[in-house]
Design a protein around this motif. Structure first.
Motif, PDB file in Angstrom:
ATOM      1  N   PRO A 106       0.817  -1.226   0.000  1.00  0.00           N
ATOM      2  CA  PRO A 106       0.000   0.000   0.000  1.00  0.00           C
ATOM      3  C   PRO A 106       0.844   1.265   0.000  1.00  0.00           C
ATOM      4  O   PRO A 106       0.460   2.265  -0.610  1.00  0.00           O
ATOM      5  CB  PRO A 106      -0.822  -0.127   1.295  1.00  0.00           C
ATOM      6  CG  PRO A 106      -0.821  -1.585   1.616  1.00  0.00           C
ATOM      7  CD  PRO A 106       0.508  -2.096   1.146  1.00  0.00           C
ATOM      8  N   ARG A 107       2.012   1.233   0.658  1.00  0.00           N
ATOM      9  CA  ARG A 107       2.827   2.449   0.716  1.00  0.00           C
ATOM     10  C   ARG A 107       3.406   2.807  -0.654  1.00  0.00           C
ATOM     11  O   ARG A 107       3.447   3.969  -1.035  1.00  0.00           O
ATOM     12  CB  ARG A 107       3.948   2.272   1.732  1.00  0.00           C
ATOM     13  CG  ARG A 107       4.670   3.575   2.058  1.00  0.00           C
ATOM     14  CD  ARG A 107       5.513   3.446   3.302  1.00  0.00           C
ATOM     15  NE  ARG A 107       6.146   4.697   3.641  1.00  0.00           N
ATOM     16  CZ  ARG A 107       5.571   5.662   4.337  1.00  0.00           C
ATOM     17  NH1 ARG A 107       4.330   5.498   4.763  1.00  0.00           N
ATOM     18  NH2 ARG A 107       6.204   6.785   4.612  1.00  0.00           N
ATOM     19  N   GLY A 193      -6.210   0.756   3.141  1.00  0.00           N
ATOM     20  CA  GLY A 193      -4.765   0.726   3.350  1.00  0.00           C
ATOM     21  C   GLY A 193      -4.040   1.786   2.545  1.00  0.00           C
ATOM     22  O   GLY A 193      -3.088   2.412   3.018  1.00  0.00           O
ATOM     23  N   LEU A 194      -4.497   2.004   1.291  1.00  0.00           N
ATOM     24  CA  LEU A 194      -3.873   3.032   0.451  1.00  0.00           C
ATOM     25  C   LEU A 194      -4.063   4.424   1.040  1.00  0.00           C
ATOM     26  O   LEU A 194      -3.118   5.229   1.106  1.00  0.00           O
ATOM     27  CB  LEU A 194      -4.456   2.969  -0.958  1.00  0.00           C
ATOM     28  CG  LEU A 194      -4.155   1.718  -1.776  1.00  0.00           C
ATOM     29  CD1 LEU A 194      -4.828   1.800  -3.143  1.00  0.00           C
ATOM     30  CD2 LEU A 194      -2.667   1.521  -1.934  1.00  0.00           C
ATOM     31  N   LEU A 195      -5.281   4.725   1.463  1.00  0.00           N
ATOM     32  CA  LEU A 195      -5.552   6.052   2.011  1.00  0.00           C
ATOM     33  C   LEU A 195      -4.811   6.268   3.332  1.00  0.00           C
ATOM     34  O   LEU A 195      -4.308   7.364   3.598  1.00  0.00           O
ATOM     35  CB  LEU A 195      -7.056   6.244   2.207  1.00  0.00           C
ATOM     36  CG  LEU A 195      -7.877   6.397   0.927  1.00  0.00           C
ATOM     37  CD1 LEU A 195      -9.361   6.518   1.251  1.00  0.00           C
ATOM     38  CD2 LEU A 195      -7.419   7.612   0.132  1.00  0.00           C
ATOM     39  N   ARG A 196      -4.738   5.241   4.152  1.00  0.00           N
ATOM     40  CA  ARG A 196      -4.024   5.377   5.417  1.00  0.00           C
ATOM     41  C   ARG A 196      -2.531   5.584   5.188  1.00  0.00           C
ATOM     42  O   ARG A 196      -1.891   6.365   5.895  1.00  0.00           O
ATOM     43  CB  ARG A 196      -4.261   4.130   6.280  1.00  0.00           C
ATOM     44  CG  ARG A 196      -5.664   4.064   6.885  1.00  0.00           C
ATOM     45  CD  ARG A 196      -5.889   2.723   7.575  1.00  0.00           C
ATOM     46  NE  ARG A 196      -4.933   2.526   8.661  1.00  0.00           N
ATOM     47  CZ  ARG A 196      -5.097   2.969   9.900  1.00  0.00           C
ATOM     48  NH1 ARG A 196      -6.186   3.648  10.209  1.00  0.00           N
ATOM     49  NH2 ARG A 196      -4.200   2.736  10.827  1.00  0.00           N
ATOM     50  N   SER A 197      -1.975   4.898   4.197  1.00  0.00           N
ATOM     51  CA  SER A 197      -0.554   5.077   3.882  1.00  0.00           C
ATOM     52  C   SER A 197      -0.283   6.461   3.309  1.00  0.00           C
ATOM     53  O   SER A 197       0.711   7.105   3.642  1.00  0.00           O
ATOM     54  CB  SER A 197      -0.095   3.998   2.898  1.00  0.00           C
ATOM     55  OG  SER A 197      -0.221   2.709   3.456  1.00  0.00           O
ATOM     56  N   ALA A 198      -1.180   6.921   2.431  1.00  0.00           N
ATOM     57  CA  ALA A 198      -0.994   8.242   1.817  1.00  0.00           C
ATOM     58  C   ALA A 198      -1.197   9.377   2.802  1.00  0.00           C
ATOM     59  O   ALA A 198      -0.762  10.504   2.550  1.00  0.00           O
ATOM     60  CB  ALA A 198      -1.954   8.404   0.636  1.00  0.00           C
ATOM     61  N   LEU A 202       4.438  13.051   7.211  1.00  0.00           N
ATOM     62  CA  LEU A 202       5.777  13.262   6.643  1.00  0.00           C
ATOM     63  C   LEU A 202       5.765  13.047   5.137  1.00  0.00           C
ATOM     64  O   LEU A 202       6.412  13.790   4.393  1.00  0.00           O
ATOM     65  CB  LEU A 202       6.777  12.309   7.304  1.00  0.00           C
ATOM     66  CG  LEU A 202       7.081  12.576   8.781  1.00  0.00           C
ATOM     67  CD1 LEU A 202       8.069  11.539   9.320  1.00  0.00           C
ATOM     68  CD2 LEU A 202       7.642  13.986   8.969  1.00  0.00           C
ATOM     69  N   LEU A 203       5.022  12.054   4.683  1.00  0.00           N
ATOM     70  CA  LEU A 203       4.932  11.797   3.249  1.00  0.00           C
ATOM     71  C   LEU A 203       4.233  12.946   2.530  1.00  0.00           C
ATOM     72  O   LEU A 203       4.654  13.374   1.446  1.00  0.00           O
ATOM     73  CB  LEU A 203       4.185  10.486   3.002  1.00  0.00           C
ATOM     74  CG  LEU A 203       4.071  10.021   1.545  1.00  0.00           C
ATOM     75  CD1 LEU A 203       5.452   9.798   0.944  1.00  0.00           C
ATOM     76  CD2 LEU A 203       3.244   8.745   1.460  1.00  0.00           C
TER      77      LEU A 203
END
Length: 325
Positions: A106-107, A193-198, A202-203
């Protein structure tokens, strides 16, 4: 008295902020993310049932297939199989079919999604910036503008004005990503998972910095191209190589999402901002890449300032392509 650079920036900002396309771009990102959030919650409200399927084989054994969402660990599933085999006194015993499935990071995907957001915002803002520069040439307003402001003021004002519009769009997209990503459940599936990673702060901060660096480099280049054009058609022809490079940047970022084979492009200034975001790099690599990008941006700034003159051939163009006698 307000400096000319801020007057020009205010005029450009008001010009593009009043258009319908700006408001559409401002809202489309949050609307797409809201739709993804609704899809995630809708899917969580009706989860797929956990299943255990038994299939008879030719040798008389049974093969058990667990669904992905079966609520047992590997050890728990093995214990279930042992108990079932004992109860049925199977010979040969019960066995498990294991199907290998490709895993999605996901990240890595979220990094590419952020690159896509930045790329779309950048290409749109460069089109506005090109029109803003060509407009002065086409309607012969550059002469009067140069009488009241220096070429550096004009370049800076147009970059600040158009850049402010694009930064508002980007802030809307990144801000909604942060807010909605924080509302996603930890077990909400791939989209969650994608939204939580995005939504990693810091990213997102890194993405905003990357956009500013990319806009500075491509923005100065766009002004230099627009300063050479006589009208919109001429500007589009001159800008095609730059937009072709931007298209190559997009495909390179897409290819880099699957691995680090193209990491060397981080040292090529047109690719540097996006490659910095696609994969984490060491401080040494980032330092060298950013130093090269700073040199390229400085050169592009000099070219853009010298292009906004009343002369038909800027100094840098005369050096690169001198006229034949």
């Amino acid at each position: 008295m307000t400096p000319p650079v801020w007057l020009i920036a205010e005029r450009e900002f008001r010009t593009y902020a009043a258009t319908a396309s700006f408001w559409v771009a401002l809202a489309i990102g949050p609307l797409i993310l809201a739709g993804m959030m609704l899809m995630t919650h809708g899917g969580a409200a009706h989860p797929a049932p956990a299943t255990l399927t038994l299939a008879a084989e030719a040798d008389g054994s049974l093969t058990a297939r667990f669904s992905d969402n079966f609520p047992l660990s590997g050890e728990g599933r093995a214990a279930v199989l042992r108990d079932m085999a004992k109860e049925a006194r199977l010979n040969p015993p019960l066995r498990t079919a294991v199907t290998a499935k490709p895993t999605i990071d996901p990240r890595a995907v979220s990094r590419f999604v952020l690159v896509l957001m930045l790329w779309m915002t950048l290409t749109g803002s460069l089109g506005m910036l090109l029109n803003a520069v060509v407009r002065e040439r086409a309607n012969r307003a550059l002469e009067s503008l140069l009488a009241a402001a220096s070429p550096l003021d004009i370049v800076g004002g147009k970059l600040i004005g158009v850049g402010g519009v694009s930064l508002l769009v980007l802030a809307s997209w990144l801000g909604s990503t942060f807010l909605m990503g924080g509302l996603m459940p930890a077990s909400g599936g791939l989209i969650s998972g994608l939204l939580r990673s995005a939504a990693d702060p810091l990213l997102l901060a890194h993405a905003a910095l990357v956009y500013v660096l990319g806009f500075a480099f491509y923005g100065f280049t766009t002004v230099a191209i627009g300063g050479l054009a006589r009208d919109n058609a001429d500007a589009q022809n001159l800008a095609r190589p730059m937009f072709a490079v931007l298209l190559a940047v997009f495909f390179a970022a897409f290819a880099a999402a699957g691995g680090g084979q193209l990491d060397w492009l981080v040292y090529v200034p047109p690719f540097t901002p996006f490659m910095l975001l696609m994969h984490p790099h060491s401080l040494l690599v980032e330092g060298i890449a950013l130093a090269q990008l700073a040199v390229a941006t400085t050169l592009a700034a000099w070219m853009s300032v010298s292009a906004l003159t009343l002369s038909a051939r800027p100094v840098w163009l005369a050096v690169l392509a001198p006229k034949r006698r």
